[in-house]
Enzyme design. Structure first.
Site, PDB file in Angstrom:
ATOM      1  N   GLU A 271      49.807  39.106  51.771  1.00 41.02           N
ATOM      2  CA  GLU A 271      48.994  40.095  52.485  1.00 41.02           C
ATOM      3  C   GLU A 271      48.741  41.374  51.722  1.00 41.02           C
ATOM      4  O   GLU A 271      48.503  42.426  52.332  1.00 41.02           O
ATOM      5  CB  GLU A 271      49.674  40.434  53.814  1.00 41.02           C
ATOM      6  CG  GLU A 271      50.950  41.268  53.709  1.00 41.02           C
ATOM      7  CD  GLU A 271      52.231  40.466  53.654  1.00 41.02           C
ATOM      8  OE1 GLU A 271      53.310  41.035  53.936  1.00 41.02           O
ATOM      9  OE2 GLU A 271      52.167  39.260  53.336  1.00 41.02           O
ATOM     10  N   HIS A 304      46.665  35.466  60.006  1.00 41.72           N
ATOM     11  CA  HIS A 304      48.015  36.004  59.807  1.00 41.72           C
ATOM     12  C   HIS A 304      48.024  37.070  58.712  1.00 41.72           C
ATOM     13  O   HIS A 304      48.549  38.179  58.922  1.00 41.72           O
ATOM     14  CB  HIS A 304      48.966  34.863  59.432  1.00 41.72           C
ATOM     15  CG  HIS A 304      50.368  35.293  59.143  1.00 41.72           C
ATOM     16  ND1 HIS A 304      51.370  35.235  60.075  1.00 41.72           N
ATOM     17  CD2 HIS A 304      50.937  35.797  58.017  1.00 41.72           C
ATOM     18  CE1 HIS A 304      52.494  35.684  59.557  1.00 41.72           C
ATOM     19  NE2 HIS A 304      52.259  36.032  58.290  1.00 41.72           N
ATOM     20  N   GLU A 305      47.449  36.746  57.561  1.00 38.80           N
ATOM     21  CA  GLU A 305      47.480  37.712  56.454  1.00 38.80           C
ATOM     22  C   GLU A 305      46.641  38.945  56.771  1.00 38.80           C
ATOM     23  O   GLU A 305      47.004  40.060  56.400  1.00 38.80           O
ATOM     24  CB  GLU A 305      47.025  37.050  55.158  1.00 38.80           C
ATOM     25  CG  GLU A 305      47.798  35.805  54.775  1.00 38.80           C
ATOM     26  CD  GLU A 305      49.309  36.006  54.715  1.00 38.80           C
ATOM     27  OE1 GLU A 305      49.761  37.134  54.472  1.00 38.80           O
ATOM     28  OE2 GLU A 305      50.045  35.017  54.922  1.00 38.80           O
TER      29      GLU A 305
END
Length: 883
Positions: A271, A304-305
């Site tokens: 990320e 998610h990232e």
């Protein structure tokens, strides 16, 4: 490996950094064998640091060219180099700058940590401690700085230069054939979020307009020729950005957001602020190359990232013990996203399956640790199902206990208090407590106690008082290092169902119980429900409201009743799983008595399943899940000891055959009704129809007859998308036949030039539960398309065998254990992270029957006497324990 690197680190020993770094100016000149990195870092003593305290910088695999303090070059006597450290014994009082020039070798970096080359592309992976392999630094998450990065490389071979933040400048370096790009990230970040990418990359671009009206430039960069596989990832990114604004009020905060896909990556994705780097398997998708499962994974991981931009980047972890603070919370957010945009109630089934398959064994084995560990040797080993999946369940329980509105308010308060800082679990939970007005002191035990709580529930009915008394006992079993446990705060959703299948109102002390939510806080509690007209059937742990094991006194006929009548989708599915698990476990436990899986009890299971399978008001994805029996690993977990994986496989296969024959007409009808000539679409309804049809095919072929084989081969030949193609190939791989060989050869011929699709070919063969599976994986090791140095290929073959083929890996002669130990030891020599992950397959060895235990122990002891990395050493020694 030096002994110092194996020192155990403890949460209780945390101390703030002696020095802080405020600004970083980094200049990276990229070259394959000798990348040159110049850094200027602005340093100041932290509050309370005594003048003259040595400054210690982290560094690994670096060649130091020069170091200057406040512009003056330091002579060798002014600093010292030791393994992993650069120390300045007597730095100036107050603020000062350091200029450091180092070189590293990206081409030789097979560990894939720091700066390395992936198919000619320069990329970085700095979490958790990779930045120290780029330059000397205070490489810990509670040191946050702003970064300005200048990248320089050969224009022809490396035309794309990317880093964190926003682009500032770019241009040619006259007369050199080289060019540069300058990036600036205005948001303070820890070094683990630093990223750079340089390569010959193609790209697609789009824009996103935020809720406040700002336009954000979006880019996805891939190897040339793969641009046509990026559309789904881009669509997923925009959906995630909009969802985060609507659900949590969180808006993106830079002018650009870039994603880069690389083929050599130890994890799924990273990320890094404004520049996410992905394993290309989680970006690239096209109907002929990616299955529905791939499309779902891409959508989930892209989200998610991106969600990490706030839960991980804007607020990061004070130390690595707090890893769940960013990972558990962000997994919860991506699960909620997938629930909203794709899966609905099925998402809860999928998350529970994953938790039970990966985290429950972790909690019950030698690698058990709390969601927030109290100690570790190697932090790479704590990117675990406990931190991620169980950490997400803790966030879900908080939302269940305080409600969605209060949870969103708690998130807002958490950011208001901690934006731009490195926080702790206590900071997060206190924000939730203050937003909701709830005392969450006891809830904190979920973060500090390891082990899966076990709750036993029994229901007594009083016909005179018209009351139903639910007695609940909870126990948290002992785990390594934690033998004494306190009661947890458990949100327990329940329902009572009348004889006609209707839901009964729940009343306690004259008050209706909202949502059927009970709060279990003691070792033993009794809840007495009023105005119950007749004996009800209890539905316990609805929506899987807590990550616990449940035992009840329900009779088989009551479980059948729940399979048909339970209004809670999760518990209706769970009832079928419980019934099937009991049958298979009984057969496998009792000297392989096949009666339970081939006789009247199995027929009753088929009869109870049929109404739901024919009910077209239920989503196809949901019906598909009801057709999937508990896995071999599920049964082994239920047995808990003296596990014979061959007996489990035989019992499970027998039940599959019994159900296939008993439900032949229903399965054929489903298979026919879900056929379609429509062009492939990844939308939830279309994916659901394919899932249901393929689940029906899988069970129909359980008979293993020639007719079943022919049907699977026709399915393969007629497939117009990867979902159907790989399902047929998987079905055939479990049935040795000429047809299986034909399909495998055809698949390889078609896809030998596509690395990601070829990974599926390796994985299908590795997972096939056949007597020759060890020989198969040995043979595939020598395949010209196999490489130990590519993590995706290793996971596809060795990982799929060790983690996805229980009977093959746990062969009675120990050949599977010897195979894994041999290959993990080879990999450990250059990529400890991947090796340690593979060795996790040994975690449940003590639950096996004595013969298999002896073979597993021998393999582990052989590893323990070898020269291991810190990563592998910690896994092996903890897994062996006191054996």
């Amino acid at each position: 490996m030096n002994d110092q690197s194996r020192t155990t680190k403890f949460l209780k020993d945390y101390a703030p950094p002696e020095y802080l770094i405020k600004d970083v100016a980094l200049d990276a000149s990229l070259a394959p064998k000798g990348a040159r990195v110049s850094s200027r870092i602005s340093i100041e003593p932290n509050a309370g640091t005594v003048a003259g305290t040595p400054l210690v910088l982290d560094g690994e695999a670096l060649t130091l060219e020069s170091i200057a303090l406040n512009g003056q070059e330091l002579e060798a006597g002014r600093y010292t180099l030791s393994p992993g450290k650069l120390t300045i014994a007597n730095p100036p009082v107050g603020s000062f700058t350091l200029d450091i020039v180092t070189r590293c070798n990206p081409e030789a970096n097979l560990e894939l940590s720091g700066l390395y080359l992936s198919s000619g592309t320069y990329c970085t992976q700095c979490e958790p401690e990779g930045f120290r392999r780029i330059t000397y630094f205070i490489d810990r998450p509670d040191v946050l700085a702003t970064y300005t990065v200048r990248l320089e490389a050969d224009r022809k071979s490396v035309p794309v230069l990317l880093s964190n933040g926003n682009p500032v400048d770019a241009g040619e370096i006259e007369g050199t054939g080289r060019h540069y790009a300058i990036w600036h990230d205005p948001h303070p970040k820890p070094s683990y979020l630093f990223a750079l990418v340089g390569g010959n990359l193609a790209s697609i671009h789009d824009t996103f307009t935020t809720a406040s009206g700002r336009e954000v430039a979006l880019g996805i960069y891939v190897e040339p020729g793969k641009e046509d596989r990026c559309d789904w990832a881009m669509e997923s990114l925009k959906r995630a950005m909009r969802w985060d604004e609507e659900r949590f009020g969180l808006e993106y905060d830079l002018d650009v957001f870039n994603i880069v896909a690389v083929s050599d990556f130890n994890m799924g994705a990273m990320e890094n602020k404004g520049l996410n780097i992905f394993n290309d398997k989680l970006v690239l998708a096209r109907p002929d190359t990616a299955s529905d499962a791939d499309y779902t994974s891409i959508e989930s991981v892209i989200a998610h990232e991106y969600f990490h931009n706030w839960t991980g980047n804007r607020v990061t972890c004070r130390d690595w013990f707090q890893l769940c603070l960013k990972e558990g919370l962000t997994v919860f957010r991506d699960q909620e996203f997938t629930d909203d945009v794709r899966m609905g109630p099925v998402m809860r089934i999928l998350t529970a399956r994953l938790l039970k398959a990966r985290q429950f064994p972790e909690d019950a084995g030698p690698l058990a640790h709390p969601v927030r560990p109290a100690s570790y040797i190697e932090i790479n080993n704590f990117y675990t199902a406990t931190v991620y999946e169980k950490g997400a369940e803790l966030c879900r329980m908080l939302q269940t206990l305080i409600g969605k509105d209060a949870f969103r308010q708690g998130i807002a308060l958490y950011f208001e208090r901690n934006d731009g800082t490195a926080a702790t679990v206590e900071d997060f939970v206190s924000a939730m407590a203050d937003a909701s007005g709830r005392d969450l002191t006891q809830f904190m035990r979920w973060y500090t106690q390891s082990g899966t709580p076990e709750i036993a529930c029994s229901l007594d009915y009083d016909p005179h008082a018209k009351t139903a008394r639910l007695k609940v006992n909870q126990v948290v079993p002992p785990t390594p290092g934690q033998s004494s446990k306190e009661p947890m705060h458990i949100p327990l959703k329940v329902g009572l169902i009348g004889a006609n299948g209707d839901e009964l109102p729940l009343k306690l002390n004259g008050e209706t119980v909202p949502g059927g939510l009970l709060e279990v806080t003691e070792r033993e509690q009794v809840f007495e429900f009023e105005d119950i007209p007749a004996p009800p059937t209890p539905s316990i742990l609805r929506d899987f409201s807590a990550p616990v094991r449940v035992t009840t006194s329900l009779k088989p006929e009551q479980i059948e009743f729940l399979m048909i009548h339970d209004a809670d989708p999760f518990n209706r599915w769970q009832a079928a799983q419980t019934y099937a698990t009991d049958l298979i476990a009984t057969a496998a436990r009792d000297g392989l008595d096949l009666g339970p899986v081939s006789g009247p009890q199995a027929a009753r299971l088929a009869q109870a399943l049929e109404p739901g399978l024919r009910d077209e008001t239920l989503a196809p994805t949901y019906r598909a899940e009801t057709l999937k029996l508990p896995s071999e690993s599920d049964i082994a977990r239920e047995l808990g000891r003296n596990v014979d994986t061959d007996a489990i496989l035989a019992a499970r296969d027998t039940l599959r055959k019994t159900l296939s024959e008993a439900m032949a007409d229903t399965l054929s009808a489903i298979y026919a009704a879900t056929a379609t000539d429509d062009a492939f679409s990844p939308d939830p309804d279309s994916a659901g129809r394919r899932a249901l049809r393929n689940a029906a095919l899988d069970l129909m072929t359980a008979t293993g007859t020639q007719e079943a084989i022919d049907r699977a081969l026709r399915h393969y030949r007629n497939a117009t998308n990867m979902t159907d193609s790989i399902m047929a190939l998987s079905v055939l791989s479990h049935i040795p036949s000429d047809e299986c060989d034909e399909a495998l050869d055809d698949f390889y011929t078609r896809w030998q030039g596509d690395a990601l699709v070829l990974d599926k070919w390796f994985a299908v063969q590795a997972r096939a539960g056949r007597p020759d599976s060890v020989a198969t994986v040995h043979r595939l090791l020598g395949h010209p398309k196999f490489s130990l140095k590519n993590p995706n290929r290793v996971r596809a073959l060795i990982g799929s065998f060790a983690m996805g083929n229980p009977s093959g890996f746990n062969r009675a002669d120990g050949a599977g254990y010897a195979f894994l130990a041999q290959q993990a030891l080879k990999i450990d020599g250059f990529n400890p992270h991947v090796a340690a992950r593979l060795l996790g397959a040994f975690e449940s060895w003590k639950t096996l029957e004595p013969g298999r235990q002896a073979h597993a122990k021998k393999a582990l002891q052989g590893l323990s006497s070898a020269e291991l990395s810190t990563d592998a050493y910690e896994i092996v020694t903890k897994t062996l324990g006191s054996a």
